[in-house]
Design an enzyme around this catalytic site. Sequence first.
Site, PDB file in Angstrom:
ATOM      1  N   ARG A 108       0.843  -1.186   0.000  1.00 24.60           N
ATOM      2  CA  ARG A 108       0.000   0.000   0.000  1.00 24.60           C
ATOM      3  C   ARG A 108       0.888   1.250   0.000  1.00 24.60           C
ATOM      4  NH1 ARG A 108      -4.990   1.803  -1.230  1.00 24.60           N
ATOM      5  NH2 ARG A 108      -6.058   2.909   0.437  1.00 24.60           N
ATOM      6  N   THR A 381      -9.230   0.767  -9.371  1.00 26.18           N
ATOM      7  CA  THR A 381      -8.430  -0.284  -8.809  1.00 26.18           C
ATOM      8  C   THR A 381      -8.507  -1.414  -9.812  1.00 26.18           C
ATOM      9  OG1 THR A 381      -9.030   0.546  -6.675  1.00 26.18           O
ATOM     10  CG2 THR A 381      -8.438  -1.761  -6.732  1.00 26.18           C
ATOM     11  N   THR A 399      -3.852  -0.631  -7.224  1.00 23.83           N
ATOM     12  CA  THR A 399      -4.629   0.587  -7.477  1.00 23.83           C
ATOM     13  C   THR A 399      -3.781   1.841  -7.614  1.00 23.83           C
ATOM     14  OG1 THR A 399      -6.481   1.907  -6.627  1.00 23.83           O
ATOM     15  CG2 THR A 399      -4.928   1.099  -5.005  1.00 23.83           C
ATOM     16  N   ASN A 401      -5.932   4.439  -7.026  1.00 23.04           N
ATOM     17  CA  ASN A 401      -7.153   5.017  -6.457  1.00 23.04           C
ATOM     18  C   ASN A 401      -8.101   5.368  -7.589  1.00 23.04           C
ATOM     19  OD1 ASN A 401      -8.939   5.623  -4.460  1.00 23.04           O
ATOM     20  ND2 ASN A 401      -8.330   7.760  -4.314  1.00 23.04           N
ATOM     21  N   ASP A 423      -7.698   8.421   0.285  1.00 24.75           N
ATOM     22  CA  ASP A 423      -8.251   7.330   1.096  1.00 24.75           C
ATOM     23  C   ASP A 423      -8.057   7.561   2.593  1.00 24.75           C
ATOM     24  OD1 ASP A 423      -9.482   5.790  -0.779  1.00 24.75           O
ATOM     25  OD2 ASP A 423      -7.899   4.308  -0.973  1.00 24.75           O
ATOM     26  N   SER A 452      -7.670   1.055   3.248  1.00 21.61           N
ATOM     27  CA  SER A 452      -8.128   0.587   1.943  1.00 21.61           C
ATOM     28  C   SER A 452      -9.370  -0.267   2.093  1.00 21.61           C
ATOM     29  CB  SER A 452      -7.007  -0.241   1.297  1.00 21.61           C
ATOM     30  OG  SER A 452      -7.468  -0.850   0.113  1.00 21.61           O
ATOM     31  N   SER A 453     -10.052  -0.462   0.980  1.00 23.45           N
ATOM     32  CA  SER A 453     -11.174  -1.413   0.941  1.00 23.45           C
ATOM     33  C   SER A 453     -10.814  -2.638   0.108  1.00 23.45           C
ATOM     34  CB  SER A 453     -12.396  -0.752   0.299  1.00 23.45           C
ATOM     35  OG  SER A 453     -12.788   0.365   1.025  1.00 23.45           O
ATOM     36  N   GLY A 473     -13.232  -1.181  -7.317  1.00 22.55           N
ATOM     37  CA  GLY A 473     -14.505  -0.550  -6.976  1.00 22.55           C
ATOM     38  C   GLY A 473     -14.513   0.239  -5.683  1.00 22.55           C
ATOM     39  N   GLY A 474     -13.337   0.589  -5.154  1.00 26.39           N
ATOM     40  CA  GLY A 474     -13.313   1.414  -3.934  1.00 26.39           C
ATOM     41  C   GLY A 474     -14.070   0.736  -2.812  1.00 26.39           C
TER      42      GLY A 474
HETATM   43  N1  GLY Z   1      -8.207   3.228  -3.395  1.00 28.60           N
HETATM   44  C1  GLY Z   1      -9.248   2.341  -3.098  1.00 28.60           C
HETATM   45  C2  GLY Z   1      -8.967   1.488  -1.906  1.00 28.60           C
HETATM   46  O1  GLY Z   1      -7.822   1.200  -1.616  1.00 28.60           O
HETATM   47  O2  GLY Z   1      -9.870   1.112  -1.223  1.00 28.60           O
END
Ligand code: GLY
Length: 569
Positions: A108, A381, A399, A401, A423, A452-453, A473-474
């Site tokens: 990340r 992503t 990603t 983002n 984020d 993050s998601s 998809g965030g």
């Molecule tokens: N940038 C989207 C995530 O990491 O959730």
Amino acid sequence: MRAFPHFIVFLVALTACQGGRHITSAIDPYHFTATKSVVARNGAVVSAHPLASKVGVAILRQGGNAVDAAIATQLALAVVYPNAGNLGGGGFLVAQLAGGQTVALDYREMAPAAAHRDMYLDAAGNVVPGKSLNGHLASGVPGTVRGLFESLRYAKLPMRTLIQPAIDLAEKGFVITTREANAYNDLQADLALYNTRPTVFAHSSRWKSGDTLVQKDLANTLKRIRDQGAAGFYEGQTAQLIVEEMRRGGGIMALADLKAYKALWRTPHTFDYKGFTVVGMPMPSSGGTLLHQMLKMVESQPLPRYGFLSPDAIQLMTEVERRAYADRAEYMGDADFFKVPQKELTAPAYLEQRMKDYVPGVAGSSTVTRPGRLPKESEQTTHLSVIDAQGNAVSVTTTLNNSYGSKTVVGGAGFFLNDEMDDFSAKPGVPNFYGAVGGEANAIEPGKRMLSSMAPTIVLKDGKPFLVVGTPGGTTIPTSVFQTIVDIIDFGMSANDAVNKPKFHHQWLPDQIDIEKTMPQDVRAALLRMGYKLNERVGIGRTEVIRVLPDGRFEAVADNRGEDGAEGY
Ligand code: GLY
């Protein structure tokens, strides 16, 4: 820059060099189509771009394992799918290795040392719209290249073999589709605003389907990585180009930030669901924890009886999503900086308590449902799924983002930088791009990783890979993965249906169910009658699934929502 028209060259073989020996696989970057579903015995790759999936399978055929293929596919995506594939972003990898070991790698992005919690606020303390999303200040320190080199620990082939197809694709170019041409045309105004040097993506005439995209600067960056290792990115010329770009555009990333960046091995977030084992990503991704909460909250409910897309099933899953995302806003962040109450959030008694006020048939409310009270002690992503015949399964979500990240291409280095700083929670309670709110847990601090998601996930049956799943998809990522797992395990659906049938999403705030255009009218009417607010979206995620069939073959499915490709052999 647009290069030679593609009718001059009909087929270019991508070459990869293994131990001085050239390996050639006939991948034609000027004529290709996307295969959406494949059943294979030896290995399979699903990713957002057919050429990247083909590169991954070529690596498997050359003796690489699923980790090799995942590395090569990511590098190819950095070239052929620049809106999310990247060198300038970050990602997460979850893998089950032959022999049964599960691993999770965190690459990340990280806040630069000069970042501070109020950096996106104006003098009045309000968030400056767009400041964390576009241009030089929006970028965290990229993690992808370190992540790829860390992943090599479990690979069989050298990096110079794995990176060569990406170099060839960047240097010789590949043909773009109508959708990609439209995306580049839509990007022109942002490119003009957020770049200090000309980029290959900016063009005075309109991009059109069939154009060839050649990326010489990117090819040279990839060659520096091939020849110098991770230092070819984090030090020397590439690092210098990044920092000069920062200086020209008012960014804060420094040489020391790049040099200090580390990819980190984490303990996977693992739990059982109905006799299966789910292996997910731990913090700083909320993915594994949210999946754990959501699956456990539905485990004892009569989901199979309700049935797929029944209003009762959607309502139950919506209420579960609401509760999990309320906790996300309050409690989740980089666990190296904030004490995330991981055990408490997933304790059976807590999750049971959380569902006490769920009323079947009646819409809940996000003013009533708040983050849970815990015991004291405590859209862009991209995802790829890979499997091989030796028993290795790799799930990677990576990603920038947003689509094309910060929209800033590093001058002379040819790659987009991320806008991952968005984020973080720029200010408590103020929604980010995905409408997600946060607080202290996800406040900006130097060296911290933004929450993050992303939810790269592997589901095991009897200790062996059964599903390799993930999606972009965030904030919709964990809910899409949740639904895909439930669709297959609880509703007995095929991988193809689980990927392509309608999806929905609730994230506590805003208090609405996002539904896809394809959601049937009678289901919408039933949800409206229960008291839900519905918000129609064009598509939710691009789920890539590999399912292991009872006879041991691999069924790989690429999402029809995009131009994604599934390959196998
Ligand atoms: N940038 C989207 C995530 O990491 O959730």
